[in-house]
Design a protein around this motif. Structure first.
Motif, PDB file in Angstrom:
ATOM      1  N   GLY A   1     -36.758 -14.002  37.799  1.00  0.00           N
ATOM      2  CA  GLY A   1     -38.018 -13.265  37.914  1.00  0.00           C
ATOM      3  C   GLY A   1     -38.723 -13.180  36.573  1.00  0.00           C
ATOM      4  N   GLU A   2     -37.943 -12.912  35.547  1.00  0.00           N
ATOM      5  CA  GLU A   2     -38.454 -12.844  34.174  1.00  0.00           C
ATOM      6  C   GLU A   2     -39.122 -14.169  33.790  1.00  0.00           C
ATOM      7  OE1 GLU A   2     -38.115 -10.172  30.700  1.00  0.00           O
ATOM      8  OE2 GLU A   2     -37.081  -9.952  32.604  1.00  0.00           O
ATOM      9  N   ALA A   3     -38.384 -15.280  34.039  1.00  0.00           N
ATOM     10  CA  ALA A   3     -38.888 -16.595  33.635  1.00  0.00           C
ATOM     11  C   ALA A   3     -40.043 -17.039  34.514  1.00  0.00           C
ATOM     12  CB  ALA A   3     -37.755 -17.621  33.691  1.00  0.00           C
ATOM     13  N   GLY A   4     -39.937 -16.764  35.815  1.00  0.00           N
ATOM     14  CA  GLY A   4     -40.936 -17.256  36.756  1.00  0.00           C
ATOM     15  C   GLY A   4     -42.156 -16.368  36.858  1.00  0.00           C
ATOM     16  N   GLY A   5     -42.088 -15.183  36.230  1.00  0.00           N
ATOM     17  CA  GLY A   5     -43.248 -14.308  36.204  1.00  0.00           C
ATOM     18  C   GLY A   5     -43.586 -13.723  37.568  1.00  0.00           C
ATOM     19  N   ASP A   6     -42.561 -13.448  38.391  1.00  0.00           N
ATOM     20  CA  ASP A   6     -42.840 -12.800  39.676  1.00  0.00           C
ATOM     21  C   ASP A   6     -43.186 -11.341  39.404  1.00  0.00           C
ATOM     22  OD1 ASP A   6     -42.857 -11.665  42.206  1.00  0.00           O
ATOM     23  OD2 ASP A   6     -41.199 -12.886  42.920  1.00  0.00           O
ATOM     24  N   GLU A   7     -44.433 -10.955  39.702  1.00  0.00           N
ATOM     25  CA  GLU A   7     -44.925  -9.616  39.353  1.00  0.00           C
ATOM     26  C   GLU A   7     -44.915  -8.656  40.538  1.00  0.00           C
ATOM     27  OE1 GLU A   7     -48.838 -10.491  37.950  1.00  0.00           O
ATOM     28  OE2 GLU A   7     -48.174 -10.806  35.890  1.00  0.00           O
TER      29      GLU A   7
ATOM     30  N   LEU B   1     -44.249  -1.196  36.477  1.00  0.00           N
ATOM     31  CA  LEU B   1     -45.219  -2.180  35.991  1.00  0.00           C
ATOM     32  C   LEU B   1     -45.821  -2.960  37.157  1.00  0.00           C
ATOM     33  CD1 LEU B   1     -46.599  -3.737  33.705  1.00  0.00           C
ATOM     34  CD2 LEU B   1     -44.553  -5.188  33.552  1.00  0.00           C
ATOM     35  N   ALA B   2     -44.984  -3.351  38.121  1.00  0.00           N
ATOM     36  CA  ALA B   2     -45.481  -4.108  39.285  1.00  0.00           C
ATOM     37  C   ALA B   2     -46.519  -3.288  40.048  1.00  0.00           C
ATOM     38  CB  ALA B   2     -44.309  -4.493  40.191  1.00  0.00           C
ATOM     39  N   GLU B   3     -46.214  -2.008  40.234  1.00  0.00           N
ATOM     40  CA  GLU B   3     -47.110  -1.076  40.907  1.00  0.00           C
ATOM     41  C   GLU B   3     -48.446  -0.996  40.148  1.00  0.00           C
ATOM     42  OE1 GLU B   3     -45.831   0.810  44.139  1.00  0.00           O
ATOM     43  OE2 GLU B   3     -47.970   0.751  43.727  1.00  0.00           O
ATOM     44  N   ALA B   4     -48.379  -0.875  38.838  1.00  0.00           N
ATOM     45  CA  ALA B   4     -49.586  -0.779  38.012  1.00  0.00           C
ATOM     46  C   ALA B   4     -50.417  -2.050  38.108  1.00  0.00           C
ATOM     47  CB  ALA B   4     -49.202  -0.488  36.565  1.00  0.00           C
ATOM     48  N   LEU B   5     -49.745  -3.201  38.047  1.00  0.00           N
ATOM     49  CA  LEU B   5     -50.474  -4.475  38.119  1.00  0.00           C
ATOM     50  C   LEU B   5     -51.145  -4.644  39.481  1.00  0.00           C
ATOM     51  CD1 LEU B   5     -47.987  -6.883  36.288  1.00  0.00           C
ATOM     52  CD2 LEU B   5     -50.299  -6.285  35.537  1.00  0.00           C
ATOM     53  N   ARG B   6     -50.419  -4.285  40.535  1.00  0.00           N
ATOM     54  CA  ARG B   6     -50.979  -4.411  41.882  1.00  0.00           C
ATOM     55  C   ARG B   6     -52.255  -3.568  42.004  1.00  0.00           C
ATOM     56  NH1 ARG B   6     -50.640  -2.019  46.684  1.00  0.00           N
ATOM     57  NH2 ARG B   6     -49.324  -0.310  45.975  1.00  0.00           N
ATOM     58  N   ARG B   7     -52.187  -2.331  41.487  1.00  0.00           N
ATOM     59  CA  ARG B   7     -53.345  -1.440  41.557  1.00  0.00           C
ATOM     60  C   ARG B   7     -54.486  -1.926  40.659  1.00  0.00           C
ATOM     61  NH1 ARG B   7     -51.807   4.036  43.191  1.00  0.00           N
ATOM     62  NH2 ARG B   7     -49.971   3.725  44.480  1.00  0.00           N
ATOM     63  N   ALA B   8     -54.154  -2.361  39.470  1.00  0.00           N
ATOM     64  CA  ALA B   8     -55.189  -2.833  38.540  1.00  0.00           C
ATOM     65  C   ALA B   8     -55.878  -4.077  39.088  1.00  0.00           C
ATOM     66  CB  ALA B   8     -54.563  -3.108  37.176  1.00  0.00           C
ATOM     67  N   ASP B   9     -55.072  -5.006  39.675  1.00  0.00           N
ATOM     68  CA  ASP B   9     -55.686  -6.215  40.243  1.00  0.00           C
ATOM     69  C   ASP B   9     -56.707  -5.862  41.324  1.00  0.00           C
ATOM     70  OD1 ASP B   9     -54.438  -8.091  38.665  1.00  0.00           O
ATOM     71  OD2 ASP B   9     -52.723  -8.357  40.009  1.00  0.00           O
ATOM     72  N   ALA B  10     -56.445  -4.786  42.060  1.00  0.00           N
ATOM     73  CA  ALA B  10     -57.340  -4.412  43.167  1.00  0.00           C
ATOM     74  C   ALA B  10     -58.572  -3.649  42.684  1.00  0.00           C
ATOM     75  CB  ALA B  10     -56.578  -3.581  44.190  1.00  0.00           C
ATOM     76  N   THR B  11     -58.418  -2.891  41.596  1.00  0.00           N
ATOM     77  CA  THR B  11     -59.500  -1.963  41.248  1.00  0.00           C
ATOM     78  C   THR B  11     -60.041  -2.115  39.835  1.00  0.00           C
ATOM     79  OG1 THR B  11     -57.936  -0.319  40.414  1.00  0.00           O
ATOM     80  CG2 THR B  11     -58.501  -0.190  42.766  1.00  0.00           C
ATOM     81  N   ASP B  12     -59.297  -2.709  38.941  1.00  0.00           N
ATOM     82  CA  ASP B  12     -59.699  -2.680  37.531  1.00  0.00           C
ATOM     83  C   ASP B  12     -59.193  -3.914  36.782  1.00  0.00           C
ATOM     84  OD1 ASP B  12     -60.202  -2.072  34.900  1.00  0.00           O
ATOM     85  OD2 ASP B  12     -59.373  -0.031  34.989  1.00  0.00           O
ATOM     86  N   PRO B  13     -59.875  -5.064  36.977  1.00  0.00           N
ATOM     87  CA  PRO B  13     -59.409  -6.334  36.376  1.00  0.00           C
ATOM     88  C   PRO B  13     -59.207  -6.255  34.867  1.00  0.00           C
ATOM     89  CG  PRO B  13     -61.222  -6.722  37.908  1.00  0.00           C
ATOM     90  CD  PRO B  13     -61.098  -5.232  37.753  1.00  0.00           C
ATOM     91  N   ALA B  14     -60.023  -5.464  34.170  1.00  0.00           N
ATOM     92  CA  ALA B  14     -59.866  -5.366  32.712  1.00  0.00           C
ATOM     93  C   ALA B  14     -58.539  -4.715  32.365  1.00  0.00           C
ATOM     94  CB  ALA B  14     -61.020  -4.560  32.109  1.00  0.00           C
ATOM     95  N   ALA B  15     -58.166  -3.686  33.144  1.00  0.00           N
ATOM     96  CA  ALA B  15     -56.884  -3.024  32.917  1.00  0.00           C
ATOM     97  C   ALA B  15     -55.734  -3.991  33.192  1.00  0.00           C
ATOM     98  CB  ALA B  15     -56.753  -1.791  33.800  1.00  0.00           C
ATOM     99  N   ALA B  16     -55.886  -4.813  34.250  1.00  0.00           N
ATOM    100  CA  ALA B  16     -54.846  -5.796  34.576  1.00  0.00           C
ATOM    101  C   ALA B  16     -54.654  -6.769  33.411  1.00  0.00           C
ATOM    102  CB  ALA B  16     -55.222  -6.557  35.850  1.00  0.00           C
TER     103      ALA B  16
END
Lengths: 344, 344
Positions: free
Chosen positions: B168-174, B257-272
């Protein structure tokens, strides 16, 4: 072994395809081939102690003995990391295989470190599965109880032998005794002595037969390694499949080399210096030929051949005098000859 | 554990002082300390299924459960190689310790490679000895037979979890799912679920109690890891003993972190983008504070807290409804609280 790998699916599958692929890589590695030397000695030890083939018990014994191939998979996968080996039996080693997968997928981080990490875990899995296979074999509890302490000794001895090897290499211990001790534990105990002992324990053999097996195993096992060392320097590449003189290039600390250094230190300081400065370097064919001549002229080759003969004699004598079955005596004599007189 | 290490001397001593020293390094590592979480859950599982303390059987059960510390030694020693960790509990990690010994002795070859090689073998030794300790525990054969498949599942699951983590680390599964699956196998199954299951199997518990233990173990185990993830970002360094925000610097792929990225991708691309470019870099204190605020503002912290609460509730409900002894219900409720509400 296929049937055993199949049983692991129940545990492996729920973790998903990434783990399934990795576990498959272990199965492929084990099923790809090999001489199956350790299971062969273990099963022979059981037969020689009166085990009856073509019974349900024989099936369980054969399964438990085959688990040695999984211990061996761990040893090879981890050894290939330690020795930085890139290929094994014409395939990429496991750490190199996963290094390449990482590179092909353009993944994050260092490919070599990823390959090493995965190979460490695959070796661990093999070691854990070796035990699982013994438990799954169908051996009755009493047989498992006899099996366990010998199995324990074997695993500790092979890991100890590997640790001595790694330390000897780094610390530059050049003595014949150090090289013999590594052969005793890393090869003989692990490849012949303890496998026979495991078979004997499963058959509930008496102490005399176990002692005879262990003498044979230690002596033939060390002789096997000494033959390997000679082939690593003098073997015919067309027969061994390895480049001629490969052990000299790798700087492998063998009894042969230790014997040569001991003799050169006593009689020919210039030869000793030549050995120390050239072994372990990128030698061309002429240099290999010169070193071979030097090893022969110093008497090291003869000394090793004499050790092989003496060890083969004492090993065979122990089996001849034992109460092993006649068929087993015949088979073990044949296996001793194959191990110590081979050309590849 | 001391008594067990003492029994190994019989096999270790004949190989000589180099191996004795290396085996001692393993014993020191294990005896130095740790929370003994896994044996505690396993023994609690046995007591909760009606096991009687202060009996000879209890002694054997405690020994078999303590063997989990040797599986853990293998996991930590090999994980520290994989994670390139230099210290553990304020001591050098095993590979760093042997790297240093190599350097101090001015030995031949690369010190780091020597350290890694020795640590691979020491981890293998720990894994092999874990089994040996189970066999040595004095458990009766029937108990060993019940123990074996759970032990097998646990080892395969933790190795599978580690492999998923490395991949997961190497493959970047977020994804949240990937992070949860790693928690499920690398932490929950290995730390709580299977230890309790081992204890239950030793006590020959019924299927209902085993199912309740496994639900509790999975839920509390994952909640434990989620709390750990929050502490890795928000923990007080004076209490956790780790630099504040260390997980952010290391770029650990947590559910948080996964939770944060999922939310940022949906609502705040700059934060992502900010998260993806800064996590895993050498962050200063201000940057850590900014990222903490961002994780909180995105709602990821609340989401993880809610998961912890929900998992703790379902885990405790399973135990409350079970036929575990009242004392065990009390103890497991306390352990759940300690695991999920701790500050260090």
């Amino acid at each position: 072994m296929r049937a055993f790998f199949h049983t692991r699916r129940e545990i492996v599958d729920p973790l998903g395809p990434v783990f399934v692929d990795t576990a498959d890589a272990l199965a492929d590695f084990v099923l790809r081939g090999g001489k199956r030397t350790r299971p062969a000695f273990a099963y022979s030890g059981w037969l020689g102690a009166g085990g009856a083939p073509d019974t349900a018990e024989a099936e369980a014994v054969l399964t438990a003995c085959s688990a040695l191939e999984l211990v061996q998979a761990c040893a090879l996968v981890h050894d290939d990391i330690i020795d930085s080996s890139r290929t094994r039996r014409r395939f990429p080693t496991v750490h190199v295989d996963f290094e390449q997968r990482h590179r092909d997928r353009r993944w994050a981080g260092e490919s070599a470190h990823f390959g090493t990490s995965v190979a460490i875990l695959i070796g661990d899995l093999a070691l854990a599965w070796a035990d699982d296979m013994v438990h799954w074999s169908g051996l009755p509890p009493a047989a498992l109880t006899r099996f366990a302490p010998v199995w324990a000794a074997m695993r500790t001895e092979v890991l100890g032998g590997q640790l001595l090897d790694v330390n000897g290499e780094a610390g530059g211990d050049e003595s014949v005794e150090a090289a013999l001790r590594i052969n005793r534990y890393k090869t003989a105990a692990y490849t012949v002595e303890r496998p026979l002992h495991l078979g004997a324990a499963l058959a509930d053999a008496d102490a005399d037969l176990i002692a005879a097996y262990r003498t044979y195993g230690t002596d033939i096992g060390v002789a096997f390694q000494l033959r390997d060392d000679l082939l690593g320097v003098f073997g015919d590449p067309a027969v061994t499949g390895k480049p001629s003189g490969d052990d000299l290039r790798e700087g492998k600390r063998t009894v042969l080399l230790a014997e040569a250094l001991r003799r050169a230190d006593a009689t020919d300081p210039a030869a000793a210096t030549l050995l120390r400065t050239s072994i372990g370097t990128d030698l061309d064919t002429d240099a290999v030929i010169r070193l071979r001549t030097l090893l022969t002229d110093l008497g090291a080759v003869d000394a090793v051949e004499q050790r092989i003969t003496a060890l083969t004699d004492t090993g065979l004598a122990a089996i001849t005098a034992s109460n092993a079955t006649p068929a087993a005596k015949h088979r073990l004599a044949h296996m001793a000859s194959a191990a110590t007189r081979r050309t590849a």
